[in-house]
Each structure stands twice: as C-alpha cells, then as structure tokens.
Enzyme design. Sequence first.
Site, PDB file in Angstrom:
ATOM      1  N   LYS A 104       0.676   3.368  -3.015  1.00  8.04           N
ATOM      2  CA  LYS A 104      -0.496   4.213  -3.304  1.00  8.04           C
ATOM      3  C   LYS A 104      -0.155   5.702  -3.240  1.00  8.04           C
ATOM      4  O   LYS A 104      -0.769   6.523  -3.928  1.00  8.04           O
ATOM      5  CB  LYS A 104      -1.627   3.897  -2.314  1.00  8.04           C
ATOM      6  CG  LYS A 104      -2.184   2.485  -2.444  1.00  8.04           C
ATOM      7  CD  LYS A 104      -3.108   2.125  -1.276  1.00  8.04           C
ATOM      8  CE  LYS A 104      -3.669   0.717  -1.410  1.00  8.04           C
ATOM      9  NZ  LYS A 104      -4.413   0.289  -0.200  1.00  8.04           N
ATOM     10  N   TYR A 164      -4.298   3.338   7.549  1.00  7.38           N
ATOM     11  CA  TYR A 164      -5.621   2.719   7.468  1.00  7.38           C
ATOM     12  C   TYR A 164      -6.530   3.302   8.546  1.00  7.38           C
ATOM     13  O   TYR A 164      -6.432   4.476   8.877  1.00  7.38           O
ATOM     14  CB  TYR A 164      -5.548   1.187   7.602  1.00  7.38           C
ATOM     15  CG  TYR A 164      -4.445   0.515   6.842  1.00  7.38           C
ATOM     16  CD1 TYR A 164      -4.299   0.704   5.481  1.00  7.38           C
ATOM     17  CD2 TYR A 164      -3.546  -0.329   7.467  1.00  7.38           C
ATOM     18  CE1 TYR A 164      -3.302   0.061   4.777  1.00  7.38           C
ATOM     19  CE2 TYR A 164      -2.533  -0.977   6.769  1.00  7.38           C
ATOM     20  CZ  TYR A 164      -2.419  -0.771   5.426  1.00  7.38           C
ATOM     21  OH  TYR A 164      -1.435  -1.400   4.740  1.00  7.38           O
ATOM     22  N   VAL A 220       0.951  -3.927   3.754  1.00  3.26           N
ATOM     23  CA  VAL A 220       0.809  -5.238   4.409  1.00  3.26           C
ATOM     24  C   VAL A 220       2.073  -6.094   4.384  1.00  3.26           C
ATOM     25  O   VAL A 220       2.134  -7.122   5.048  1.00  3.26           O
ATOM     26  CB  VAL A 220      -0.338  -6.115   3.844  1.00  3.26           C
ATOM     27  CG1 VAL A 220      -1.676  -5.669   4.321  1.00  3.26           C
ATOM     28  CG2 VAL A 220      -0.274  -6.238   2.372  1.00  3.26           C
ATOM     29  N   TYR A 259      -1.784  -3.157 -10.924  1.00  4.35           N
ATOM     30  CA  TYR A 259      -1.832  -2.846  -9.490  1.00  4.35           C
ATOM     31  C   TYR A 259      -1.007  -3.857  -8.680  1.00  4.35           C
ATOM     32  O   TYR A 259      -0.266  -3.481  -7.770  1.00  4.35           O
ATOM     33  CB  TYR A 259      -3.302  -2.837  -9.036  1.00  4.35           C
ATOM     34  CG  TYR A 259      -3.492  -2.667  -7.552  1.00  4.35           C
ATOM     35  CD1 TYR A 259      -3.427  -1.410  -6.953  1.00  4.35           C
ATOM     36  CD2 TYR A 259      -3.744  -3.770  -6.716  1.00  4.35           C
ATOM     37  CE1 TYR A 259      -3.609  -1.252  -5.576  1.00  4.35           C
ATOM     38  CE2 TYR A 259      -3.927  -3.622  -5.360  1.00  4.35           C
ATOM     39  CZ  TYR A 259      -3.857  -2.366  -4.794  1.00  4.35           C
ATOM     40  OH  TYR A 259      -4.030  -2.224  -3.423  1.00  4.35           O
ATOM     41  N   SER A 274       0.800  -1.235   0.000  1.00  6.59           N
ATOM     42  CA  SER A 274       0.000   0.000   0.000  1.00  6.59           C
ATOM     43  C   SER A 274       0.833   1.286   0.000  1.00  6.59           C
ATOM     44  O   SER A 274       0.283   2.354  -0.260  1.00  6.59           O
ATOM     45  CB  SER A 274      -0.927   0.024   1.210  1.00  6.59           C
ATOM     46  OG  SER A 274      -2.082  -0.723   0.936  1.00  6.59           O
TER      47      SER A 274
HETATM   48  N1  LIG Z   1      -2.735  -2.778   2.752  1.00  3.26           N
HETATM   49  C1  LIG Z   1      -2.002  -3.126   1.736  1.00  3.26           C
HETATM   50  O1  LIG Z   1      -0.789  -3.013   1.741  1.00  3.26           O
HETATM   51  C2  LIG Z   1      -2.777  -3.713   0.617  1.00  3.26           C
HETATM   52  C3  LIG Z   1      -1.979  -3.884  -0.645  1.00  3.26           C
HETATM   53  C4  LIG Z   1      -2.259  -5.186  -1.314  1.00  3.26           C
HETATM   54  N2  LIG Z   1      -1.515  -5.271  -2.525  1.00  3.26           N
HETATM   55  C5  LIG Z   1      -3.760  -5.355  -1.549  1.00  3.26           C
HETATM   56  O2  LIG Z   1      -4.312  -4.768  -2.412  1.00  3.26           O
HETATM   57  O3  LIG Z   1      -4.405  -6.098  -0.860  1.00  3.26           O
END
Ligand SMILES: NC(=O)CC[C@H](N)C(=O)O
Length: 309
Positions: free
Chosen positions: A68, A245, A263, A193, A65
């Site tokens: 992003k 988050y 994550v 993605y 994430s």
């Molecule tokens: N929280 C994350 O890092 C989510 C990224 C992960 N690639 C997903 O889309 O589930």
Amino acid sequence: MPCQTSEELAELVSIAREVTKDGKIADYIPALGEADQGDLSVAIYHVENTCMSAGDIEKSFTLQSISKVLTLALVLMDHGESYVFDKVGMEPTGDPFNSIVKLETHENQRPLNPMINAGALAVTNMIKGSDKEEKLSRFLAFTKELTFNQDIKVCHEIASSEFENAWLNRSLCYFMKKDGIIDGDVEDLIDLYSKQCAVQMHSLDLAKIGAVFALDGKHPQTEKQIIPKDIARICKTFMVTCGMYNASGEFAIKVGIPAKSGVSGGIMGIVPYHFGIGIFGPSLDKKGNSIAGIKLLHLLSEKYELSIF
Ligand SMILES: NC(=O)CC[C@H](N)C(=O)O
C-alpha cells in the site's frame, strides 16, 4: 554484495523468535496459512550500501499491506496530491485494517487513509494504465526499480487464493463505487489488488526499499531519485500514523520509526538517513502485525536508540 550475518543481530533474532509461539498465522487468505510459524528473518540495508541479515533470510514472503505504501507513492507521482487526497483521507483509524464501518458512518464517505484496505483499494484504482495488465506491469516495474532486483514477481498461488476469498474487499469496493470514490470494474480491481499484495520478495529486498525511503526517495545504489522527496515524506508520515494498523500509536511510542506491516508477517522499517529494515515473521499478534517482528524492532530500537521522536 553478499550480506554478512552479524552475531549481534542473530542474538536479537533468537530472543524475538521465542514469541512466535504466542501468535497465529493469517489464514483468511488460505495460501498464507502454509507459512512456518517459527520463521523470523531480518535484513538491514544501510544507505551506504552495506547490509546485515540474520534468521531465515532464504525465505520469501508476499508484501500484502506493505504494497500500500508503494501504490500510494505511484499514484501520487501519477496524479499529484490534490487528486489523490480528494478520494482518500489522511487520518488514522482505531478500526481494524479491513473494517467497513467508517465508510457508512463517517460524515465524509472517503476512506479514512490509504493504509487501510478501503483506502488502498481506492489508491490501486487510481494507478495509471489502459487496463489491469498495464497497471500491474507499471507497479512491478516500480517495485523492481526500488529493490534493484529484476527477479521480483507475483506469487500467483497467493494472488488467486486472495482473489477467491476477497468478499470483504469486494464489499468495500461496491460501497465506494456507490459513492463515486472508485470507478471501473470491481473484479478487475480485486484482481489487480490481489496481485499487488502477492508481490514476493526476501527481507533484503524489503530492507532496500526501506533504504530508498530513508534517503527521501533516492536509491542508494543507483543514486537515482525514484520518488520525489515530498512524496516520500508523505508515505513515511502515513507509516508513522497508520502503518501498523490500529496498533500504530503504541508502536510509535515503543519503537518510534516509520514502519508498515502486512498480514504475511512482513514489516518494512525506516531509520531516516541511516537504513531500511526488512523483517519477515509470519506469526501475527491479534491486530495482524508480526508478533516477533514487533519484538525485534522493539529490541533494536532500545539497543541502538532508533526512535525518531
Ligand atoms: N493487512 C494486510 O496485509 C491486508 C492485505 C490483504 N491482501 C487484504 O487485503 O486482506
């Protein structure tokens, strides 16, 4: 320039490392499950081009994430604010990062913000390029410029592992396609993605990206303005309100710096005009943030009074 391991930093890492046993490694992307639960590393990259690091700094990890923030910066540069925020909102959410519920229940069907999966998928859909290969290569070129490291690449094992299991992300995309938030082929978008999330680096690379944001988008080494100041400001603001988050509020109170986690256990932190922080600790808390990474940032923030508030 080689990093110098600071004893003070190493001591904080060893305190924070103790909580790694209380967390859990993400395994909904099966290849992430291979990480070592006790790992913890940190690098601090100062805007005057000195750095410090401690812990398992030889270990690499994927952005997940954290990517992003970078795609948001890229599409804001590609299209400008009004185009992007016509499709993605600016408000935090109390829901988990991969939740689908607000897409249906919120009166405006736009995803709430670009840091949750729905918003990030909509953002990735906006990257300029004639096909998914060109879009990925533009994203990689941008990441290489930010890290000043031409060796940055995608970990294909982790990208494929996500691609093969991304049923919820596919659902988010089809939902948004119905509402005209995204267009094009959903499989191509999930492929792009998954690869963007699987861009691999070390703590030092991540700390350096943080340092670019700390300098309002100017690279500390090349002194080039890679991201316009206004766009860097928007990205940092989202990191404060949504970067950790649905734990962003508590993190803002306890640590108080713009930060974004993934994550994989990565966290990028920014101490404006001073330094960028790159952390990797794959053991996660219940909300999906690196448990030891948060502990370490808490210790650092208290000791050196880093809160921006
Ligand atoms: N929280 C994350 O890092 C989510 C990224 C992960 N690639 C997903 O889309 O589930």
